[in-house]
Design an enzyme around this catalytic site. Structure first.
Site, mmCIF file in Angstrom:
data_model
loop_
_atom_site.group_PDB
_atom_site.id
_atom_site.type_symbol
_atom_site.label_atom_id
_atom_site.label_comp_id
_atom_site.label_asym_id
_atom_site.label_seq_id
_atom_site.Cartn_x
_atom_site.Cartn_y
_atom_site.Cartn_z
ATOM 1 N N GLY A 222 0.816 -1.208 0.000
ATOM 2 C CA GLY A 222 0.000 0.000 0.000
ATOM 3 C C GLY A 222 0.845 1.253 0.000
ATOM 4 O O GLY A 222 2.076 1.203 -0.003
ATOM 5 N N ASP B 148 -4.383 7.631 15.705
ATOM 6 C CA ASP B 148 -2.970 7.317 15.927
ATOM 7 C C ASP B 148 -2.502 6.098 15.130
ATOM 8 O O ASP B 148 -1.508 5.474 15.487
ATOM 9 C CB ASP B 148 -2.729 7.071 17.418
ATOM 10 C CG ASP B 148 -3.579 5.918 17.959
ATOM 11 O OD1 ASP B 148 -4.484 5.445 17.228
ATOM 12 O OD2 ASP B 148 -3.352 5.498 19.106
ATOM 13 N N GLU C 22 -0.260 0.748 -6.389
ATOM 14 C CA GLU C 22 0.588 0.306 -5.285
ATOM 15 C C GLU C 22 0.813 -1.202 -5.330
ATOM 16 O O GLU C 22 1.917 -1.690 -5.070
ATOM 17 C CB GLU C 22 -0.030 0.714 -3.947
ATOM 18 C CG GLU C 22 0.057 2.202 -3.637
ATOM 19 C CD GLU C 22 1.488 2.635 -3.327
ATOM 20 O OE1 GLU C 22 2.356 1.758 -3.093
ATOM 21 O OE2 GLU C 22 1.750 3.848 -3.322
ATOM 22 N N GLU D 85 11.024 -6.751 0.148
ATOM 23 C CA GLU D 85 10.756 -8.151 -0.165
ATOM 24 C C GLU D 85 9.250 -8.358 -0.216
ATOM 25 O O GLU D 85 8.490 -7.685 0.477
ATOM 26 C CB GLU D 85 11.372 -9.041 0.923
ATOM 27 C CG GLU D 85 11.220 -10.528 0.711
ATOM 28 C CD GLU D 85 11.822 -11.336 1.870
ATOM 29 O OE1 GLU D 85 11.729 -12.579 1.832
ATOM 30 O OE2 GLU D 85 12.370 -10.707 2.807
ATOM 31 N N GLU E 138 4.621 -2.511 -5.770
ATOM 32 C CA GLU E 138 5.270 -3.162 -4.632
ATOM 33 C C GLU E 138 5.335 -4.683 -4.735
ATOM 34 O O GLU E 138 6.164 -5.306 -4.065
ATOM 35 C CB GLU E 138 4.564 -2.773 -3.333
ATOM 36 C CG GLU E 138 4.748 -1.310 -2.971
ATOM 37 C CD GLU E 138 4.312 -0.996 -1.562
ATOM 38 O OE1 GLU E 138 4.764 0.022 -1.021
ATOM 39 O OE2 GLU E 138 3.523 -1.769 -0.983
#
Length: 230
Positions: free
Chosen positions: A47, A85, A63, A116, A67
């Site tokens: 992401g 948070d 993404e 990886e 990735e």
């Protein structure tokens, strides 16, 4: 001139929970090892941040492609996670997705800020970065629920499959044992499988017939109110 907002705004991100079925009885998840702080070297979901000129759907696919190397896969929005948070860097809201892929037909390759990319069995997942454990739990619950009333499970199978492979898929995802005779009777009665003039190869046992899912027929029936339910 660009509009100047009076109040600070949250950042928008996307995260993808990618499921794959590893024959014969293992449901796996694709994770990436982060190459950047925060949580550098920790495992996480693929992401990243949404660009200002793209939709969240486009960002999720970008993404995932950047990735993990995955492209052209089943991808659907799951839920929005916005705890104040959840990201130590800043206020970040993420739109989570889940994806379904066939492991044999999609190779993975880590790139950009992923050090990886690796498949993990669901019962062997490492502790994840951010709030990704919560996202994974929501995705597993969604998959188990939706696979019963929409034929999304076929995305996890090869294009050509046996009835035994199909039953194993549902047993693995749902975590239960299904009666072979009743399962086959129910799935064949739906008339959504194309029986091929082919059998499986390279097996020690008697070769079983191969089938394909008739996606176009399913969509035609669904428009008429057809209810897929297992």
């Amino acid at each position: 001139m660009p509009y100047a907002y009076e109040y600070p705004r949250a950042n928008l991100a996307v995260d993808c929970v990618v499921f794959g079925l590893d024959a014969p009885h293992s449901l796996k998840m694709l994770l990436i090892r982060r190459d950047l702080p925060p949580f550098e070297d920790r495992w996480a979901l693929p992401g990243g941040f949404v660009h200002i000129n793209e939709s969240v759907d486009a960002a999720a696919r970008r993404e995932l492609r950047e990735e993990t190397g995955l492209d052209e896969v089943f991808l659907e929005q799951l839920y929005t996670f916005g705890a104040v948070d959840r990201d130590p860097r800043d206020r970040v809201v993420t739109v989570a997705y889940y994806a379904l892929v066939n492991l044999q037909e999609h190779a993975i390759a880590a790139a950009t800020d992923a050090r990886e990319a690796k498949w993990f069995a669901l019962d062997q997942l490492p502790t994840l970065a951010f709030d990704h454990d919560q996202i994974v739990a929501a995705a597993i619950a969604r998959l188990k629920g939706k696979v019963r009333y929409q034929p999304i499970g076929f995305e996890l199978l090869p294009t050509k499959f046996t009835l035994s492979q199909l039953q194993t898929l549902y047993e693995t995802v749902l975590g239960l044992s299904l009666d072979k005779r009743n399962f086959r009777k129910k799935i064949l009665k739906m008339d959504l499988l194309i029986e091929l003039n082919e059998t499986e190869t390279g097996v020690a046992h008697r070769a079983a017939k191969l089938y394909q899912f008739d996606e176009s027929k399913y969509h035609q029936l669904a428009q008429k109110g057809f209810n897929f339910e297992l």
